[in-house]
Design a protein around this motif. Structure first.
Motif, PDB file in Angstrom:
ATOM      1  N   LYS A   1      10.228   5.240   1.208  1.00 20.75           N
ATOM      2  CA  LYS A   1       9.631   4.119   1.014  1.00 20.75           C
ATOM      3  C   LYS A   1      10.294   3.274  -0.122  1.00 20.75           C
ATOM      4  O   LYS A   1      10.475   3.871  -1.319  1.00 20.75           O
ATOM      5  CB  LYS A   1       8.181   4.496   0.575  1.00 20.75           C
ATOM      6  N   THR A   2      10.332   2.097  -0.032  1.00 20.12           N
ATOM      7  CA  THR A   2      10.666   1.243  -1.188  1.00 20.12           C
ATOM      8  C   THR A   2       9.573   0.664  -2.083  1.00 20.12           C
ATOM      9  O   THR A   2       8.417   1.201  -1.594  1.00 20.12           O
ATOM     10  CB  THR A   2      11.222  -0.081  -0.590  1.00 20.12           C
ATOM     11  N   GLU A   3      10.063   0.368  -3.100  1.00 20.54           N
ATOM     12  CA  GLU A   3       8.715   0.194  -4.214  1.00 20.54           C
ATOM     13  C   GLU A   3       7.884  -0.832  -3.670  1.00 20.54           C
ATOM     14  O   GLU A   3       6.670  -0.771  -4.043  1.00 20.54           O
ATOM     15  CB  GLU A   3       9.713  -0.164  -5.481  1.00 20.54           C
ATOM     16  N   GLU A   4       8.526  -1.765  -3.022  1.00 20.16           N
ATOM     17  CA  GLU A   4       7.647  -2.901  -2.539  1.00 20.16           C
ATOM     18  C   GLU A   4       6.681  -2.267  -1.479  1.00 20.16           C
ATOM     19  O   GLU A   4       5.417  -2.704  -1.531  1.00 20.16           O
ATOM     20  CB  GLU A   4       8.506  -4.037  -1.882  1.00 20.16           C
TER      21      GLU A   4
ATOM     22  N   LYS B   1       5.394   0.540  -1.367  1.00 19.48           N
ATOM     23  CA  LYS B   1       4.548   1.380  -2.052  1.00 19.48           C
ATOM     24  C   LYS B   1       3.205   0.529  -2.625  1.00 19.48           C
ATOM     25  O   LYS B   1       2.342   0.858  -2.710  1.00 19.48           O
ATOM     26  CB  LYS B   1       5.311   2.471  -3.270  1.00 19.48           C
ATOM     27  N   ARG B   2       3.784  -0.442  -3.332  1.00 19.26           N
ATOM     28  CA  ARG B   2       2.882  -1.642  -3.797  1.00 19.26           C
ATOM     29  C   ARG B   2       1.954  -2.143  -2.768  1.00 19.26           C
ATOM     30  O   ARG B   2       0.720  -2.067  -2.976  1.00 19.26           O
ATOM     31  CB  ARG B   2       3.595  -2.530  -4.485  1.00 19.26           C
ATOM     32  N   GLU B   3       2.413  -2.319  -1.555  1.00 17.99           N
ATOM     33  CA  GLU B   3       1.726  -2.923  -0.651  1.00 17.99           C
ATOM     34  C   GLU B   3       0.709  -1.843   0.038  1.00 17.99           C
ATOM     35  O   GLU B   3      -0.428  -2.099   0.160  1.00 17.99           O
ATOM     36  CB  GLU B   3       2.562  -3.361   0.868  1.00 17.99           C
ATOM     37  N   GLU B   4       1.000  -0.548   0.035  1.00 18.56           N
ATOM     38  CA  GLU B   4       0.156   0.557   0.334  1.00 18.56           C
ATOM     39  C   GLU B   4      -0.911   0.620  -0.551  1.00 18.56           C
ATOM     40  O   GLU B   4      -2.200   0.838  -0.381  1.00 18.56           O
ATOM     41  CB  GLU B   4       0.996   1.802   0.459  1.00 18.56           C
ATOM     42  N   GLU B   5      -0.742   0.435  -1.857  1.00 20.41           N
ATOM     43  CA  GLU B   5      -1.654   0.644  -2.867  1.00 20.41           C
ATOM     44  C   GLU B   5      -2.788  -0.267  -2.881  1.00 20.41           C
ATOM     45  O   GLU B   5      -3.937  -0.443  -3.023  1.00 20.41           O
ATOM     46  CB  GLU B   5      -1.058   0.637  -4.283  1.00 20.41           C
TER      47      GLU B   5
END
Length: 243
Positions: A77-80, A82-86
């Motif tokens: 997973k990209t950092e973006e 991961k942020r969207e998931e959070e």
């Protein structure tokens, strides 16, 4: 229990308990993002609580918006992403908490109305147990109490983080009043004679008595009555009258 279930669904760290982590995550989310229904809207004439439907709705929301991935996919997973998931997790937590507390507000408001009709001198609402450590719950139930002309009282938060502390507190109060069951006899000779005494354990023990307003109503399907004993209120009254 509902907070713990949601914390597990969201894959949160449960080392501090589900309540604190869901509350913390909810502060970062949008409570209006997911439109969960307030429980028991067809039964507005009583004070029962039920979070079964809300838990199911939250589970379905998680499954629809946070599909499961295997460890390899998670690692890629990209950092973006991961942020969207959070953000999605925070919105689900906030939406769940908003409706859960609204359910508490509605039922508590009705309970206070009934209580004041029965005992106009009542001045305080006590909120205790693990949920009382939730600051949003305290704030909103405090507003409900204030609107009813009452004052909300809560134990210190450090005594609200574990239900075991509240049970122990009630146990001490009963012990001081002499309302306790003697410890079982562990004499070896008695044990060999198979005449061992046992402590009575009650997994289903109602706290209060059914209000006269709905004595003839059937309890919600979520209320388990099998092997249920006399309510704690009734039993305490009987013991007090015998002293």
């Amino acid at each position: 229990e509902a907070y713990d279930k949601v914390a597990r669904l969201l894959g949160l760290d449960l080392s501090r308990g589900g309540g604190p982590v869901v509350e913390e995550l909810a502060r970062k989310g949008n409570p209006k993002k997911y439109r969960f229904k307030v429980p028991m809207q067809k039964k507005k004439d009583d004070c029962h609580f039920s979070f079964a439907g809300l838990k199911t709705a939250t589970r379905m929301c998680v499954e629809a918006n946070l599909p499961e991935v295997n460890p390899i996919q998670a690692a890629l997973k990209t950092e973006e992403a991961k942020r969207e998931e959070e953000v999605i997790k925070a919105d689900i937590a906030a939406s769940f908490q908003e409706v859960a507390i609204r359910h508490l507000e509605e039922r508590t408001k009705r309970a206070l109305q009934w209580a004041k009709e029965e005992c106009p001198e009542i001045r305080h609402l006590v909120v205790s147990g693990g949920v009382a450590s939730n600051l949003e719950v305290r704030k909103r139930l405090g507003a409900v109490a204030e609107a009813a002309g009452m004052e909300m009282r809560c134990p210190p938060i450090k005594l609200c983080t574990d239900n075991g502390a509240m049970v122990a507190w009630a146990g001490i109060a009963n012990l001081e009043k002499g309302l306790y069951q003697p410890a079982p006899v562990l004499d070896p000779e008695i044990m060999e004679a198979k005449a061992v005494e046992y402590v009575d354990v009650n997994p289903r023990w109602p706290l209060g008595v059914k209000h006269r307003r709905y004595e003839d109503q059937k309890p919600p399907r979520s209320v388990k009555l099998k092997k249920s004993r006399m309510s704690l209120t009734e039993e305490t009254r009987l013991r007090d009258s015998a002293l």
